[in-house]
Write an enzyme that holds these catalytic residues in place. Structure first.
Site, short mmCIF file in Angstrom:
data_model
loop_
_atom_site.label_atom_id
_atom_site.label_comp_id
_atom_site.label_asym_id
_atom_site.label_seq_id
_atom_site.Cartn_x
_atom_site.Cartn_y
_atom_site.Cartn_z
N ASP A 134 5.24 -13.58 6.55
CA ASP A 134 4.36 -12.51 6.08
C ASP A 134 3.32 -13.09 5.12
O ASP A 134 2.91 -14.25 5.29
CB ASP A 134 5.20 -11.42 5.40
CG ASP A 134 4.65 -10.03 5.64
OD1 ASP A 134 3.59 -9.71 5.07
OD2 ASP A 134 5.26 -9.26 6.40
N HIS A 167 1.75 -6.83 1.22
CA HIS A 167 2.58 -6.46 2.37
C HIS A 167 3.92 -7.19 2.35
O HIS A 167 4.98 -6.58 2.56
CB HIS A 167 1.81 -6.77 3.66
CG HIS A 167 2.45 -6.27 4.91
ND1 HIS A 167 3.34 -7.04 5.65
CD2 HIS A 167 2.33 -5.10 5.58
CE1 HIS A 167 3.73 -6.36 6.72
NE2 HIS A 167 3.13 -5.17 6.71
N ASN A 258 1.33 0.13 15.51
CA ASN A 258 1.03 1.45 14.97
C ASN A 258 -0.09 2.17 15.72
O ASN A 258 -0.90 2.86 15.11
CB ASN A 258 0.63 1.32 13.49
CG ASN A 258 1.70 0.64 12.67
OD1 ASN A 258 2.89 0.81 12.92
ND2 ASN A 258 1.29 -0.13 11.69
N SER A 320 6.02 -1.89 10.37
CA SER A 320 6.43 -2.98 9.47
C SER A 320 7.57 -2.54 8.58
O SER A 320 8.56 -3.25 8.37
CB SER A 320 5.25 -3.39 8.58
OG SER A 320 4.35 -4.23 9.24
#
Length: 396
Positions: A134, A167, A258, A320
């Site tokens: 990430d 994130h 998404n 996520s």
């Protein structure tokens, strides 16, 4: 194959190309030729600074080189190598991405919804090593201090994988925050997170960065990999490294995307990963979540509170967030049942999931798996028979 000539061509292009030049993934078909090329590269790059811009993944027998040089390489050595575009890949989060959140006074709704607290009497994920590929993590966040290992920064080797986006810290919080009654609690509070920084401050990376990240996880014997990102295109190199991790016994849990559509992003669509969709508080598929028969399980993904850089907390929505709940539950299981294979974990997640509540017009068969339930997961049994491996998935 003339390896001296090979590196001469690469060096010429590496020296001429700008620092932000496009790259190509060059994969060798013959393991012996790759071993020779890798040995030469290691000895040459100390004397030829231009070759330091070339990166290597021994796991899939690949080098990542400037795009212009790859054209010449393909013309000269097309029978010995394969060349693939080094595509961009993005983290999965909803826009607007975040909203402020005060320090929690109770467990996050997602942690409660999957019955993680009830599972803690049996497992807290102790000693399970989770690679989170990430944007990095906030090593100073009070709720994450005991949950983070050093990890690796693939963008700036030698530096800590500090999160400059947020994130990765959010994912880490849902996975394994251990803030107690005054802070955030994650699904597996005694698991150990290894942040693997492959994404920049904008949440963007290249496929080659992800290949290197998975390569690092395999070499460092990580138990479980969380990948909350995706792209629309298939990548041979990415699929290859996912297969290598799968064969090494490391489950990869990936977010489906998404777009609110039937279908989804790669790498979640590869059959060797565990594909995750998102649900809301009513246990319905979230409006933004991709869905389909290939989804293995759905996790809480709407307005999920978690840790944020600079000792703060924020809510985010996306597959996520759902993925980090599933990875946390998988860590609880692996701590209880070490040696569980990626195939067995996928089966157990599917069989132990709870029924989804359907929206008008939805059919259960088109959605894939059900809602994550950590307690049911810990109680489920893996099947080792060959006939128990028929999991529907969109072909990769």
């Amino acid at each position: 194959m003339d390896l001296h000539e090979f590196w001469k061509l690469v060096l010429e292009e590496a020296a001429a190309a700008p620092g932000n030049a496009e790259r190509r993934i060059v994969t060798f078909h013959d393991p012996r030729q790759y071993a020779g090329a890798l040995s030469q590269w290691k000895s040459l790059k100390s004397r030829r600074p231009g070759l330091r811009r070339v990166k290597a993944s021994p796991l899939i027998r690949a080098f990542f080189v400037p795009a212009a040089g790859a054209v010449k390489l393909m013309q000269r050595y097309g029978e010995a190598i394969a060349v693939e575009e080094d595509l961009r890949i993005q983290i999965h989060s909803q826009a607007p991405p975040v909203s402020a959140y005060k320090p929690p006074r109770s467990l996050p709704w997602g942690v409660r919804a999957i019955h993680a607290p009830q599972a803690w009497s049996r497992s807290t994920g102790v000693h399970i090593k989770i690679g989170v590929i990430d944007t990095g993590a906030d090593f100073l966040h009070p709720d994450l201090k005991s949950s983070l290992a050093t990890g690796v920064n693939l963008l700036h080797r030698g530096m800590l994988p500090i999160d400059d986006n947020g994130h990765g810290t959010h994912i880490a919080g849902t996975l394994a925050a251990a803030g107690g009654t005054r802070g955030m609690m994650g699904v597996a509070p005694r698991a150990l997170i290894y942040p693997v920084k492959a994404f920049d401050h904008t949440g963007s990376a290249f496929v080659s960065d992800i290949v290197l990240a998975i390569d690092w996880c395999v070499q460092n014997r990580i138990d479980l990999i969380n990948m909350s990102f995706g792209m629309k295109s298939r990548s041979i190199a990415l699929h290859d490294v996912v297969i290598k991790a799968y064969r090494a016994g490391i489950p990869i849990i990936a977010s489906s995307g998404n777009d609110g559509k039937r279908g989804g992003d790669y790498p979640a669509r590869y059959s060797e990963t565990i594909a995750v969709g998102a649900i809301d508080r009513k246990r319905r598929v979230a409006s933004f979540s991709n869905h389909g028969a290939y989804i293995d399980v759905y996790g809480p993904g709407e307005n999920v509170p978690s840790c944020w850089p600079k000792d703060s907390y924020k809510e985010m929505s996306g597959t996520s967030m759902a993925t980090s709940h599933v990875t946390g539950a998988a860590a609880l299981l692996l701590a209880l049942r070490p040696g569980t294979t990626p195939r067995e974990l996928k089966q157990m997640l599917r069989r132990s999931s709870a029924p989804l509540l359907l929206r008008k017009g939805q059919r259960r068969a088109t959605l894939g798996g059900g809602a994550l339930d950590a307690m049911r997961l810990l109680r489920s049994r893996g099947r080792r028979q060959k006939c128990a491996n028929s999991v529907p998935r969109v072909p990769g």
